[in-house]
Write a protein that holds these residues in place. Structure first.
Motif, PDB file in Angstrom:
ATOM      1  N   ARG A   1       0.998  -1.137  -0.195  1.00 27.96           N
ATOM      2  CA  ARG A   1      -0.081  -0.183  -0.350  1.00 27.96           C
ATOM      3  C   ARG A   1       0.975   1.655   0.190  1.00 27.96           C
ATOM      4  O   ARG A   1       0.377   2.164  -0.998  1.00 27.96           O
ATOM      5  CB  ARG A   1      -1.066  -0.044   1.210  1.00 27.96           C
ATOM      6  N   ALA A   2       2.054   1.176   0.939  1.00 27.27           N
ATOM      7  CA  ALA A   2       2.578   2.705   1.114  1.00 27.27           C
ATOM      8  C   ALA A   2       3.724   2.534  -0.422  1.00 27.27           C
ATOM      9  O   ALA A   2       3.928   3.734  -0.398  1.00 27.27           O
ATOM     10  CB  ALA A   2       3.593   2.794   2.083  1.00 27.27           C
ATOM     11  N   ASN A   3       3.743   1.363  -1.197  1.00 27.90           N
ATOM     12  CA  ASN A   3       4.456   1.987  -2.456  1.00 27.90           C
ATOM     13  C   ASN A   3       3.712   1.725  -4.168  1.00 27.90           C
ATOM     14  O   ASN A   3       4.143   1.972  -4.792  1.00 27.90           O
ATOM     15  CB  ASN A   3       5.769   0.942  -2.582  1.00 27.90           C
ATOM     16  N   HIS A   4       2.018   2.103  -2.982  1.00 23.00           N
ATOM     17  CA  HIS A   4       1.361   1.400  -4.930  1.00 23.00           C
ATOM     18  C   HIS A   4       1.569   0.448  -5.097  1.00 23.00           C
ATOM     19  O   HIS A   4       1.190   0.526  -6.518  1.00 23.00           O
ATOM     20  CB  HIS A   4       1.681   2.980  -5.288  1.00 23.00           C
ATOM     21  N   ALA A   5       1.516  -0.425  -4.941  1.00 23.89           N
ATOM     22  CA  ALA A   5       2.161  -1.971  -6.107  1.00 23.89           C
ATOM     23  C   ALA A   5       0.486  -3.122  -5.452  1.00 23.89           C
ATOM     24  O   ALA A   5      -0.341  -2.293  -4.785  1.00 23.89           O
ATOM     25  CB  ALA A   5       3.522  -2.896  -5.004  1.00 23.89           C
TER      26      ALA A   5
ATOM     27  N   VAL B   1       4.440  -2.331  -9.923  1.00 28.67           N
ATOM     28  CA  VAL B   1       4.416  -0.266  -9.353  1.00 28.67           C
ATOM     29  C   VAL B   1       4.406   0.185 -10.623  1.00 28.67           C
ATOM     30  O   VAL B   1       5.421  -0.060 -11.020  1.00 28.67           O
ATOM     31  CB  VAL B   1       5.695  -0.004  -8.309  1.00 28.67           C
ATOM     32  N   HIS B   2       3.020   1.415 -10.258  1.00 26.35           N
ATOM     33  CA  HIS B   2       3.544   2.303 -11.817  1.00 26.35           C
ATOM     34  C   HIS B   2       4.236   2.932 -12.351  1.00 26.35           C
ATOM     35  O   HIS B   2       3.506   4.542 -11.228  1.00 26.35           O
ATOM     36  CB  HIS B   2       2.072   2.324 -12.218  1.00 26.35           C
ATOM     37  N   THR B   3       5.448   3.554 -12.222  1.00 27.48           N
ATOM     38  CA  THR B   3       5.931   4.385 -12.202  1.00 27.48           C
ATOM     39  C   THR B   3       7.299   4.029 -12.799  1.00 27.48           C
ATOM     40  O   THR B   3       7.827   2.954 -13.405  1.00 27.48           O
ATOM     41  CB  THR B   3       6.973   4.542 -10.842  1.00 27.48           C
ATOM     42  N   ASN B   4       7.935   5.172 -13.479  1.00 28.12           N
ATOM     43  CA  ASN B   4       9.020   4.937 -14.374  1.00 28.12           C
ATOM     44  C   ASN B   4      10.275   4.973 -13.487  1.00 28.12           C
ATOM     45  O   ASN B   4      11.175   5.080 -14.356  1.00 28.12           O
ATOM     46  CB  ASN B   4       9.534   6.690 -15.211  1.00 28.12           C
ATOM     47  N   ASP B   5      10.698   4.887 -12.428  1.00 25.21           N
ATOM     48  CA  ASP B   5      11.117   4.675 -11.609  1.00 25.21           C
ATOM     49  C   ASP B   5      11.589   3.245 -11.541  1.00 25.21           C
ATOM     50  O   ASP B   5      11.003   2.121 -11.297  1.00 25.21           O
ATOM     51  CB  ASP B   5      11.468   4.707 -10.107  1.00 25.21           C
ATOM     52  N   PRO B   6      12.973   2.915 -12.259  1.00 22.05           N
ATOM     53  CA  PRO B   6      13.704   1.584 -12.432  1.00 22.05           C
ATOM     54  C   PRO B   6      13.581   0.551 -11.213  1.00 22.05           C
ATOM     55  O   PRO B   6      15.211   0.867 -11.057  1.00 22.05           O
ATOM     56  CB  PRO B   6      14.282   1.518 -13.177  1.00 22.05           C
TER      57      PRO B   6
ATOM     58  N   ASP C   1       5.875  10.359  -4.319  1.00 15.62           N
ATOM     59  CA  ASP C   1       5.074   9.935  -3.708  1.00 15.62           C
ATOM     60  C   ASP C   1       5.003   8.066  -3.263  1.00 15.62           C
ATOM     61  O   ASP C   1       4.297   7.659  -2.871  1.00 15.62           O
ATOM     62  CB  ASP C   1       3.979   9.496  -4.527  1.00 15.62           C
ATOM     63  N   VAL C   2       6.024   8.432  -1.966  1.00 16.38           N
ATOM     64  CA  VAL C   2       6.399   6.466  -1.605  1.00 16.38           C
ATOM     65  C   VAL C   2       7.126   7.741  -0.569  1.00 16.38           C
ATOM     66  O   VAL C   2       8.199   8.330   0.356  1.00 16.38           O
ATOM     67  CB  VAL C   2       7.811   6.568  -2.359  1.00 16.38           C
TER      68      VAL C   2
ATOM     69  N   PHE D   1      15.483   7.127  -4.239  1.00  6.19           N
ATOM     70  CA  PHE D   1      15.102   8.861  -4.560  1.00  6.19           C
ATOM     71  C   PHE D   1      16.141   8.564  -5.387  1.00  6.19           C
ATOM     72  O   PHE D   1      16.515  10.742  -5.346  1.00  6.19           O
ATOM     73  CB  PHE D   1      14.790   9.551  -3.141  1.00  6.19           C
ATOM     74  N   GLY D   2      17.198   8.640  -5.916  1.00  6.43           N
ATOM     75  CA  GLY D   2      18.334   9.039  -6.475  1.00  6.43           C
ATOM     76  C   GLY D   2      19.688   8.653  -5.675  1.00  6.43           C
ATOM     77  O   GLY D   2      19.895   8.826  -4.204  1.00  6.43           O
ATOM     78  N   SER D   3      20.582   9.303  -6.227  1.00  9.55           N
ATOM     79  CA  SER D   3      21.738   8.403  -5.397  1.00  9.55           C
ATOM     80  C   SER D   3      22.391  10.084  -4.416  1.00  9.55           C
ATOM     81  O   SER D   3      23.586  10.363  -4.665  1.00  9.55           O
ATOM     82  CB  SER D   3      23.062   7.952  -5.948  1.00  9.55           C
TER      83      SER D   3
END
Length: 289
Positions: free
Chosen positions: A60-64, A96-101, A242-243, A256-258
């Motif tokens: 739920r928290a990660n919209h999976a 999880v529907h996001t462009n983040d791989p 949104d996580v 969130f990137g490096s």
């Protein structure tokens, strides 16, 4: 055995922070020892919830969203093959529907485990690289890391929330005690930091173990090494949105990137990606998998 004891002590420290924090807030509002007792009750409840509902909370928290074989045949096929290699029960599969791989695993045990992959990672990686990543996540399941990560995320989140409550509690207090005021301010500052450090320490050791386990499951450490390189570049271009940051350590690469990771390795939720790749390359060269 040593690792399990270390993790138990770390989680015990998290509970201790809640108890101490509850005691100080209780002192501010004249609750006395009742505040510490409330902190203890909260920690027990959160441990109970995170144990029995960790998979649902993480999803739920990660919209999976859990998907069937018809909805995600590629993922189910790869996860099924790797689970057989690992000698574990095939976990449920989520997207999880996001462009983040990225990808993560959650659940309290093999019977409740879920492996989640983002739409971004399925577009970024080829089948060989995706196998490497999913094998890494199955490594977490096999190593019993998923419960620890879920509990750490839940406890870190509640400590941060309590620290925010303490921030406002000071301004509503009629206590003139400078000592208690200073102690409260210190806890407000350091409680979330302590929770983050503990969560990150757990994550780092677990990630290295899962890398090794994943390479053994897939029989291809270079596939994961290649995937990690692509994922890190992709995350920089498409950081997740949104996580809650308290869930960052669940992912194979910091979603969130490096950029924040480069600011301070101490506060990094993941080990250095280059170090992970070097270890995987060495595994391949040594044939030790």
């Amino acid at each position: 055995m040593i690792e399990s004891l270390k993790i138990t002590l770390l989680l015990g420290f998290l509970t201790g922070i809640l108890v101490v924090f509850g005691g100080i807030i209780g002192s501010i509002f004249k609750f006395g020892i009742l505040g510490a007792f409330i902190g203890l009750i909260i920690s027990i409840i959160m441990n109970f919830i995170s144990y029995f509902y960790s998979d649902k909370l993480a999803l739920r928290a990660n919209h999976a969203q859990i998907v069937t074989e018809d909805e995600a045949p590629r993922l189910h096929r790869i996860v099924g093959e790797l689970a057989q290699n690992a000698g574990i029960k095939k976990p449920r599969v989520a997207i999880v529907h996001t462009n983040d791989p990225n990808a993560f695993a959650t659940g309290r045990n093999q019977d409740n485990a879920v492996v989640a992959a983002t739409t971004g990672i399925m577009q970024t990686l080829d089948d060989r690289e995706l196998r490497g990543v999913l094998a890494h996540e199955l490594g977490h399941i096999k190593n019993h890391d998923i419960l620890i990560g879920s509990i750490a995320a839940t406890m870190a989140g509640i400590i941060t929330m309590v620290a925010n409550i303490g921030h406002y509690a000071i301004f509503f207090s009629d206590d003139d005690g400078i000592g208690e005021l200073v102690a409260s301010i210190l806890l407000i500052i350091f409680a979330p930091i302590a929770a983050a450090i503990i969560r990150m320490a757990i994550s780092r050791s677990c990630e290295f173990k899962a890398d090794r386990s994943g390479a053994e499951i897939s029989h291809d450490p270079l596939a994961l090494a290649s995937a990690l390189e692509k994922i890190e570049r992709g995350v920089e271009e498409h950081p997740i949105e949104d996580v809650n940051p308290s869930n960052a350590h669940l992912y194979i690469i910091n979603p969130f990137g490096s950029t924040a990771q480069r600011l301070s390795e101490l506060f990094s939720t993941h080990p250095n990606t280059n170090e992970r790749i070097k270890r995987l390359i060495k595994m391949s060269e040594d044939g030790n998998y």
